[in-house]
Design a protein around this motif. Structure first.
Motif, PDB file in Angstrom:
ATOM      1  N   ASN A 202       1.044  -7.168  -9.748  1.00 36.39           N
ATOM      2  CA  ASN A 202       0.194  -8.293  -9.379  1.00 36.39           C
ATOM      3  C   ASN A 202      -1.231  -8.005  -9.848  1.00 36.39           C
ATOM      4  OD1 ASN A 202      -1.566 -10.096  -7.930  1.00 36.39           O
ATOM      5  ND2 ASN A 202       0.138 -10.529  -6.546  1.00 36.39           N
ATOM      6  N   LEU A 232       2.824  -4.284  -4.724  1.00 33.65           N
ATOM      7  CA  LEU A 232       2.322  -5.185  -5.759  1.00 33.65           C
ATOM      8  C   LEU A 232       3.277  -5.233  -6.942  1.00 33.65           C
ATOM      9  CD1 LEU A 232      -1.530  -4.503  -5.815  1.00 33.65           C
ATOM     10  CD2 LEU A 232      -0.159  -5.930  -4.286  1.00 33.65           C
ATOM     11  N   GLU A 235       6.468  -7.281  -5.583  1.00 27.80           N
ATOM     12  CA  GLU A 235       6.183  -8.720  -5.543  1.00 27.80           C
ATOM     13  C   GLU A 235       6.202  -9.322  -6.944  1.00 27.80           C
ATOM     14  OE1 GLU A 235       3.930 -12.214  -6.247  1.00 27.80           O
ATOM     15  OE2 GLU A 235       3.143 -10.238  -6.774  1.00 27.80           O
ATOM     16  N   ALA A 236       5.537  -8.651  -7.888  1.00 27.50           N
ATOM     17  CA  ALA A 236       5.481  -9.171  -9.256  1.00 27.50           C
ATOM     18  C   ALA A 236       6.852  -9.142  -9.919  1.00 27.50           C
ATOM     19  CB  ALA A 236       4.475  -8.369 -10.073  1.00 27.50           C
TER      20      ALA A 236
END
Length: 572
Positions: A202, A232, A235-236
């Motif tokens: 992210n 992060l 999530e990405a």
């Protein structure tokens, strides 16, 4: 057997005959005792009691394994990144690859923002062709988006033999694509049959995390780990797979560094989505504790992205994901910088060039931790270091397999041999080796590339420019056969129905907005849900200062006659 694609090379293959005798041939799906005869750069025969012409050089492979040469799918050679140029160029980098049993590398072309992809590609080819010691191909980075990029991607696939493009969800303000741009890039990859490689982090939150760390006075290498937590990446990863699924494009997640991102990939595969995963040697073996070492130079030498993870169980989990086919390929992501270059970020971790070495050690380290460590067998080792890469990039079975008709890219592997890794004896450039002192059990002793004996017993006989650029064809079967069928099965269609023939209310255009409440009519507080009655579930408190029951007269005080539970003492 597919026809051999055209390759561009300044050197012709020598008429050299080689017989590898007495070894065990290991492919990704089977192991057999067989001899291998090579002539004119091609494997001519594989079997027992071969009839061969005289004059062949015989290599005794008794007690040894005969493997397809390794394919390293991510190297950065002669590349300028974060104001530093890699310590290895295409000569020293490919020479180090051969010493480690890798006979083909796929390097990166990373255009600057607004730079022509074609110009960046040609510049890289001009640098590489005179220097490479082994075969190579190129990934081209999609570092910005627009009609010109779209047109040049198609030209690269059609005319230059490029079949893979890398997109970044990190590196805000330089390489990062917004979600809408990533969606369009993935759609175009699908249309031209390219492999879409995505670095998933992210980028927005990474940038914010770096800013916060610096504000707290964290300037050392530990900042790279603090500002880029694994959530992060997870999530990405989920977002990238979602975007790719909407675009009906196969996706290859690269540099997978943590178990949570691996879990996202595993779940997506179980759902039938066409998702591949690639990790690196470092993420499979090392932990992020090194970022907290008191020796700044040692800590900075480990700076890469995504960062190595603090959880001591992460390398073990990554190796398990490789062994179970959740992750398909292990690359070195070789991008070596010297300590002096890393020191550009001595006062600001965001200025430490991202990159670690490893092209020479990739296969031996994965053998040590994967095969010797019980995470995979010899066939799975061949799959993650060679065969799967050949399949993904449409090179199989020309490469990635010991079979008659394939390129003579072969490694003779001694499973009983051993050595200790040291920066003092490495071929790759750089002044630090991240695996310093690691004892290896299983090493390459002979490397044959393109039918040429290029490495034997620690001695090199390779020459600059001896390797070839490999044109990779589009629409690789392992990605697109399933995707085409999946898209057919999920195609949406309009509902067939009789057209509506009833009355339609006439819309009167009063000049007001068609939706929402006009700003001037917005009440201080939303109306209640119960026909004007007081909603006992709503709070009477408002941040505006005006309260809902301001019109009710207030008493200055109230005497409590009966407290909860009744009177109990004179205290009331």
């Amino acid at each position: 057997m597919r026809p051999r694609p055209v390759v561009m090379s300044s050197n012709s293959t020598p008429n050299l005959r080689i017989l590898i005798k007495g070894g065990k041939v290991v492919n990704d799906d089977c192991t057999q005792e067989a001899d291998v005869y090579i002539e004119n750069g091609i494997i001519q025969q594989v079997g027992k009691e071969l009839m061969i012409p005289g004059g062949a050089k015989v290599i005794d492979a008794s007690g040894k394994l005969v493997l397809p040469g390794g394919i390293d799918t991510s190297v950065h050679l002669d590349e300028t990144f974060m104001n530093a140029t890699t310590a290895d160029d295409f000569y020293s980098g490919t020479k180090a690859a051969l010493a480690g049993g890798t006979t083909m590398v796929i390097a990166h072309v990373l255009p600057d923002k607004n730079e022509s992809l074609m110009d960046a590609y040609e510049k890289c080819r001009n640098s590489a062709d005179p220097k490479v010691c082994c075969d190579y191909a190129l990934h081209v980075g999609v570092t910005w988006w627009g009609p010109k990029v779209k047109a040049e991607m198609e030209r690269l696939v059609r005319d230059k033999g490029v079949n893979s493009f890398q997109m970044f969800m990190a590196y805000k303000d330089s390489f990062m694509l917004r979600d809408s741009e990533l969606y369009q890039a993935l759609q175009h990859c699908k249309d031209i049959g390219a492999v879409a490689r995505v670095h998933a982090e992210n980028g927005e939150l990474v940038a914010e995390g770096a800013k916060e760390a610096l504000e707290l006075g964290i300037t050392g290498p530990e900042g790279i780990e603090i500002s880029r937590p694994e959530e992060l990446e997870a999530e990405a990863t989920h977002r990238a797979i979602t975007i790719a699924n909407r675009a009906h494009c196969p996706i290859n997640l690269v540099n997978v560094s943590c178990a949570s991102a691996g879990d996202v990939i595993a779940t997506s595969k179980m759902q039938g989505k066409v998702v591949l995963g690639e990790t690196t040697t470092a993420h499979s073996v090392l932990s992020g504790l090194q970022y907290y070492h008191h020796d700044w130079a040692l800590a900075a030498a480990h700076v890469t992205v995504p960062p190595l993870r603090l959880d001591q169980g992460t390398p073990n989990a990554i190796l398990s994901l490789l062994g179970s086919d959740t992750l398909n390929v292990v690359a070195s992501d070789h991008r070596p910088f010297t300590i002096k270059q890393k020191a550009m970020g001595k006062d600001d971790f965001t200025k430490i060039p991202h990159g670690i070495p490893g092209v020479q050690d990739r296969m031996s380290v994965i053998w040590e931790r994967g095969v010797i460590g019980g995470k995979m067998d010899e066939n799975r080792f061949v799959a993650v270091t060679s065969s799967n890469a050949a399949k993904i990039y449409n090179l199989y079975p020309r490469k990635g397999r010991v079979i008659a008709g394939a390129d003579a890219d072969i490694v003779v592997w001694d499973p009983e041999g051993s050595k200790t890794i040291s920066a003092d004896s490495q071929v790759q450039a750089g002044d630090i080796n991240l695996y310093e002192g690691l004892r290896l059990h299983g090493v390459p002793i002979v490397t044959i590339a393109g039918g040429r004996l290029v490495y034997e017993g620690g001695m090199f006989t390779c020459a600059a420019g001896a390797g070839s650029y490999c044109h990779m064809r589009s629409f690789p079967d392992p990605l697109y056969k399933k995707m085409v069928q999946r898209q057919k099965s999920q195609a949406v269609k309009p509902v067939e129905r009789e057209p509506y023939s009833g009355e339609v209310v006439e819309v009167v255009n009063s000049g007001r907005r068609d939706f929402g409440t006009p700003d001037l009519d917005t009440p201080t507080r939303p109306s209640t849900r119960h026909g004007g009655l007081r909603d006992l579930q709503e709070s009477s408190f408002s941040l505006s200062g005006a309260q809902i029951d301001d019109h009710v007269p207030k008493r200055s005080s109230a005497r409590i006659l009966a407290p909860p539970g009744g009177r109990s003492s004179g205290i009331w």
